[in-house]
Design an enzyme around this catalytic site. Sequence first.
Site, PDB file in Angstrom:
ATOM      1  N   THR A  77      15.524  45.337  19.294  1.00 48.49           N
ATOM      2  CA  THR A  77      14.593  46.346  18.806  1.00 48.49           C
ATOM      3  C   THR A  77      13.901  45.905  17.514  1.00 48.49           C
ATOM      4  OG1 THR A  77      14.599  48.532  17.733  1.00 48.49           O
ATOM      5  CG2 THR A  77      16.686  47.416  17.816  1.00 48.49           C
ATOM      6  N   ASP A  78      12.714  46.473  17.267  1.00 50.83           N
ATOM      7  CA  ASP A  78      12.020  46.193  16.003  1.00 50.83           C
ATOM      8  C   ASP A  78      12.812  46.710  14.805  1.00 50.83           C
ATOM      9  OD1 ASP A  78      11.603  48.928  16.464  1.00 50.83           O
ATOM     10  OD2 ASP A  78       9.430  48.863  16.187  1.00 50.83           O
ATOM     11  N   GLU A  79      13.747  47.645  15.066  1.00 53.30           N
ATOM     12  CA  GLU A  79      14.466  48.278  13.951  1.00 53.30           C
ATOM     13  C   GLU A  79      15.352  47.293  13.192  1.00 53.30           C
ATOM     14  OE1 GLU A  79      15.835  52.244  14.654  1.00 53.30           O
ATOM     15  OE2 GLU A  79      14.436  52.525  16.307  1.00 53.30           O
ATOM     16  N   GLY A  96      18.179  57.451   5.105  1.00 53.56           N
ATOM     17  CA  GLY A  96      17.780  56.054   5.331  1.00 53.56           C
ATOM     18  C   GLY A  96      16.622  55.899   6.309  1.00 53.56           C
ATOM     19  N   LYS A 152      22.597  46.514  16.308  1.00 53.26           N
ATOM     20  CA  LYS A 152      21.709  45.714  17.165  1.00 53.26           C
ATOM     21  C   LYS A 152      21.434  44.349  16.531  1.00 53.26           C
ATOM     22  CE  LYS A 152      19.935  46.732  20.496  1.00 53.26           C
ATOM     23  NZ  LYS A 152      20.390  46.604  21.914  1.00 53.26           N
ATOM     24  N   TYR A 179      22.800  52.100  13.673  1.00 50.34           N
ATOM     25  CA  TYR A 179      22.264  51.628  14.962  1.00 50.34           C
ATOM     26  C   TYR A 179      21.610  50.259  14.803  1.00 50.34           C
ATOM     27  CZ  TYR A 179      18.706  50.984  18.596  1.00 50.34           C
ATOM     28  OH  TYR A 179      17.902  50.448  19.576  1.00 50.34           O
ATOM     29  N   SER A 180      20.654  50.163  13.858  1.00 52.49           N
ATOM     30  CA  SER A 180      19.921  48.894  13.759  1.00 52.49           C
ATOM     31  C   SER A 180      20.828  47.769  13.260  1.00 52.49           C
ATOM     32  CB  SER A 180      18.675  49.046  12.893  1.00 52.49           C
ATOM     33  OG  SER A 180      18.972  49.590  11.637  1.00 52.49           O
ATOM     34  N   ALA A 181      21.824  48.117  12.442  1.00 53.30           N
ATOM     35  CA  ALA A 181      22.767  47.084  11.984  1.00 53.30           C
ATOM     36  C   ALA A 181      23.584  46.555  13.166  1.00 53.30           C
ATOM     37  CB  ALA A 181      23.686  47.653  10.906  1.00 53.30           C
ATOM     38  N   LEU A 199      27.850  54.998  32.201  1.00 55.64           N
ATOM     39  CA  LEU A 199      27.423  56.396  32.372  1.00 55.64           C
ATOM     40  C   LEU A 199      27.935  57.248  31.209  1.00 55.64           C
ATOM     41  CD1 LEU A 199      27.728  56.955  36.235  1.00 55.64           C
ATOM     42  CD2 LEU A 199      25.745  56.181  34.913  1.00 55.64           C
TER      43      LEU A 199
HETATM   44  P1  NAD Z   1      19.599  54.699  26.638  1.00 62.43           P
HETATM   45  O1  NAD Z   1      20.474  55.309  25.594  1.00 62.43           O
HETATM   46  O2  NAD Z   1      18.633  55.565  27.368  1.00 62.43           O
HETATM   47  O3  NAD Z   1      20.496  53.974  27.745  1.00 62.43           O
HETATM   48  C1  NAD Z   1      21.619  53.205  27.421  1.00 62.43           C
HETATM   49  C2  NAD Z   1      22.408  52.959  28.708  1.00 62.43           C
HETATM   50  O4  NAD Z   1      23.531  52.128  28.374  1.00 62.43           O
HETATM   51  C3  NAD Z   1      22.967  54.237  29.334  1.00 62.43           C
HETATM   52  O5  NAD Z   1      22.759  54.222  30.730  1.00 62.43           O
HETATM   53  C4  NAD Z   1      24.453  54.186  29.002  1.00 62.43           C
HETATM   54  O6  NAD Z   1      25.265  54.839  29.963  1.00 62.43           O
HETATM   55  C5  NAD Z   1      24.688  52.683  28.989  1.00 62.43           C
HETATM   56  N1  NAD Z   1      25.852  52.311  28.159  1.00 62.43           N
HETATM   57  C6  NAD Z   1      26.147  52.728  26.899  1.00 62.43           C
HETATM   58  N2  NAD Z   1      27.309  52.184  26.490  1.00 62.43           N
HETATM   59  C7  NAD Z   1      27.739  51.388  27.496  1.00 62.43           C
HETATM   60  C8  NAD Z   1      28.861  50.533  27.656  1.00 62.43           C
HETATM   61  N3  NAD Z   1      29.795  50.410  26.700  1.00 62.43           N
HETATM   62  N4  NAD Z   1      28.993  49.851  28.817  1.00 62.43           N
HETATM   63  C9  NAD Z   1      28.073  49.987  29.810  1.00 62.43           C
HETATM   64  N5  NAD Z   1      27.006  50.778  29.716  1.00 62.43           N
HETATM   65  C10 NAD Z   1      26.827  51.456  28.569  1.00 62.43           C
HETATM   66  O7  NAD Z   1      18.846  53.500  25.902  1.00 62.43           O
HETATM   67  P2  NAD Z   1      17.380  52.921  26.150  1.00 62.43           P
HETATM   68  O8  NAD Z   1      16.427  53.687  25.327  1.00 62.43           O
HETATM   69  O9  NAD Z   1      17.168  52.757  27.607  1.00 62.43           O
HETATM   70  O10 NAD Z   1      17.539  51.482  25.467  1.00 62.43           O
HETATM   71  C11 NAD Z   1      17.991  50.364  26.236  1.00 62.43           C
HETATM   72  C12 NAD Z   1      18.067  49.155  25.331  1.00 62.43           C
HETATM   73  O11 NAD Z   1      16.783  48.905  24.756  1.00 62.43           O
HETATM   74  C13 NAD Z   1      19.027  49.315  24.159  1.00 62.43           C
HETATM   75  O12 NAD Z   1      19.698  48.100  23.968  1.00 62.43           O
HETATM   76  C14 NAD Z   1      18.117  49.635  22.976  1.00 62.43           C
HETATM   77  O13 NAD Z   1      18.689  49.198  21.771  1.00 62.43           O
HETATM   78  C15 NAD Z   1      16.883  48.834  23.340  1.00 62.43           C
HETATM   79  N6  NAD Z   1      15.613  49.350  22.815  1.00 62.43           N
HETATM   80  C16 NAD Z   1      15.254  50.655  23.003  1.00 62.43           C
HETATM   81  C17 NAD Z   1      14.022  51.103  22.530  1.00 62.43           C
HETATM   82  C18 NAD Z   1      13.573  52.531  22.757  1.00 62.43           C
HETATM   83  O14 NAD Z   1      12.507  52.919  22.244  1.00 62.43           O
HETATM   84  N7  NAD Z   1      14.288  53.345  23.529  1.00 62.43           N
HETATM   85  C19 NAD Z   1      13.162  50.222  21.858  1.00 62.43           C
HETATM   86  C20 NAD Z   1      13.573  48.883  21.689  1.00 62.43           C
HETATM   87  C21 NAD Z   1      14.792  48.460  22.177  1.00 62.43           C
HETATM   88  P1  TYD Z   2      13.398  58.465  17.489  1.00 62.14           P
HETATM   89  O1  TYD Z   2      12.788  58.827  18.795  1.00 62.14           O
HETATM   90  O2  TYD Z   2      14.786  58.953  17.188  1.00 62.14           O
HETATM   91  O3  TYD Z   2      13.300  56.879  17.390  1.00 62.14           O
HETATM   92  P2  TYD Z   2      13.624  55.900  16.130  1.00 62.14           P
HETATM   93  O4  TYD Z   2      14.294  56.651  15.064  1.00 62.14           O
HETATM   94  O5  TYD Z   2      14.539  54.910  16.775  1.00 62.14           O
HETATM   95  O6  TYD Z   2      12.309  55.332  15.721  1.00 62.14           O
HETATM   96  O7  TYD Z   2      12.446  58.982  16.319  1.00 62.14           O
HETATM   97  C1  TYD Z   2      11.092  58.579  16.240  1.00 62.14           C
HETATM   98  C2  TYD Z   2      10.533  59.114  14.934  1.00 62.14           C
HETATM   99  O8  TYD Z   2      10.510  60.550  14.997  1.00 62.14           O
HETATM  100  C3  TYD Z   2      11.393  58.789  13.731  1.00 62.14           C
HETATM  101  O9  TYD Z   2      10.541  58.551  12.611  1.00 62.14           O
HETATM  102  C4  TYD Z   2      12.202  60.035  13.486  1.00 62.14           C
HETATM  103  C5  TYD Z   2      11.280  61.133  13.941  1.00 62.14           C
HETATM  104  N1  TYD Z   2      11.934  62.333  14.516  1.00 62.14           N
HETATM  105  C6  TYD Z   2      11.574  63.615  14.049  1.00 62.14           C
HETATM  106  O10 TYD Z   2      10.727  63.769  13.145  1.00 62.14           O
HETATM  107  N2  TYD Z   2      12.159  64.703  14.626  1.00 62.14           N
HETATM  108  C7  TYD Z   2      13.100  64.589  15.620  1.00 62.14           C
HETATM  109  O11 TYD Z   2      13.634  65.631  16.110  1.00 62.14           O
HETATM  110  C8  TYD Z   2      13.459  63.277  16.084  1.00 62.14           C
HETATM  111  C9  TYD Z   2      14.485  63.101  17.162  1.00 62.14           C
HETATM  112  C10 TYD Z   2      12.830  62.187  15.508  1.00 62.14           C
END
Ligand code: NAD
Ligand code: TYD
Length: 340
Positions: free
Chosen positions: A128-130, A278, A157, A153-155, A38
């Site tokens: 993630t694709d990142e 970046g 992951k 972040y991506s590093a 949380l």
């Molecule tokens: P989010 O930030 O909404 O949720 C992350 C959750 O992890 C939260 O509930 C947080 O409380 C919990 N958390 C964080 N640190 C923790 C710890 N040390 N121990 C236990 N719980 C912890 O993230 P999301 O968008 O739901 O992403 C979930 C997963 O999917 C991540 O691994 C992310 O890298 C991956 N992912 C996300 C996307 C996207 O578009 N959001 C795309 C591809 C992959």
């Molecule tokens: P984001 O939702 O942070 O996802 P990610 O960076 O993981 O792809 O951002 C999506 C795209 O939107 C990214 O190219 C960055 C851009 N962006 C903005 O232009 N303005 C914003 O306020 C945010 C949060 C993201």
Amino acid sequence: MILKSLLVTGGAGFIGSNFIRLFLDSHKEIDLINLDKLTYAGNLESLRDVESNLHYHFYRGDISDASLVGRLFHEWHFDAVVNFAAESHVDRSILGPQVFVDTNVRGTMTLLEAAREFGVDRFLQISTDEVYGSLGPSGKFKETTPISPNSPYSASKASADLLAKAWDKTFGLPTLITRCSNNYGPYQFPEKFIPLMIVNAMQDKVVPIYGDGMNVRDWIFVEDHCRAIETVLFNGKVGEVYNIGGSNEVHNIDMAKMILARLGKPESLLKYVTDRPGHDRRYAMDSSKIEVELGWKPCRSFEEGMAETMKWYLQNEKWWGRIISGEYQNYYRQQYGKER
Ligand code: NAD
Ligand code: TYD
């Protein structure tokens, strides 16, 4: 795999909470244990409707806490793990990378070690694709594309993916990895692009566009991602990586204009701001492996997914209003040196 007990980490976040809802709905006899710290991104309000399910059990805690993780494995005899828990926002990883290494790298290793010690049938790492880095104007990421992450972040992951692979090769832990493109849908924290735009525009606040707005993301509706995870969990081949994408590439500026138009808001709300350092130019996923080998494909059109998402944010102001009133304000002040 006979699945009686499943550990889901990070289940109070955006994708985790959507996954839990979907999973409990279609698997009535499986115990699902949600371990979540949380953090600012975790929200039990996102799981209110499953709280009374007798097969759902919540524990608050850190995936890096080896003794807590060990106790849970000992108590629940998990057959499988799905590791969603992560710090997930690129901008935050630029502001403060330490916690990304703590959770995404060290936390993942703690889970892998517990899974090795106690034994599981499957360990699914949600990636993630990142991790693949940035694309030019053409081509798509395949599972064979070398990883080349650019942000902290991506590093972090990518590091977790490498650990999962190593635990498979070295210790024989049955790990699988899914790598998905950008998700959108209900319960996404309004720091990410789509919910930030919806929530800001609804309040007639500025919508920040990084750089020239021509970066491209491949958007997928969260439920389609969750179904893909379920498919890989049950039917994926151990040791494999599966790419998941929406086949739906959109320039950021076009996405922003489309959302403003749907909300009946003027384009004068758009504000070009300094680019993210970046900033990856383009992501696009080739999902043919999971489509051909496991029979998954996204069901929701972008049109349907966006309509559902916008409706959800319009109807759930209580959910996001609480978030933006406090902690998020501090974040924004820290990032931009001004109030939203
Ligand atoms: P989010 O930030 O909404 O949720 C992350 C959750 O992890 C939260 O509930 C947080 O409380 C919990 N958390 C964080 N640190 C923790 C710890 N040390 N121990 C236990 N719980 C912890 O993230 P999301 O968008 O739901 O992403 C979930 C997963 O999917 C991540 O691994 C992310 O890298 C991956 N992912 C996300 C996307 C996207 O578009 N959001 C795309 C591809 C992959
Ligand atoms: P984001 O939702 O942070 O996802 P990610 O960076 O993981 O792809 O951002 C999506 C795209 O939107 C990214 O190219 C960055 C851009 N962006 C903005 O232009 N303005 C914003 O306020 C945010 C949060 C993201």
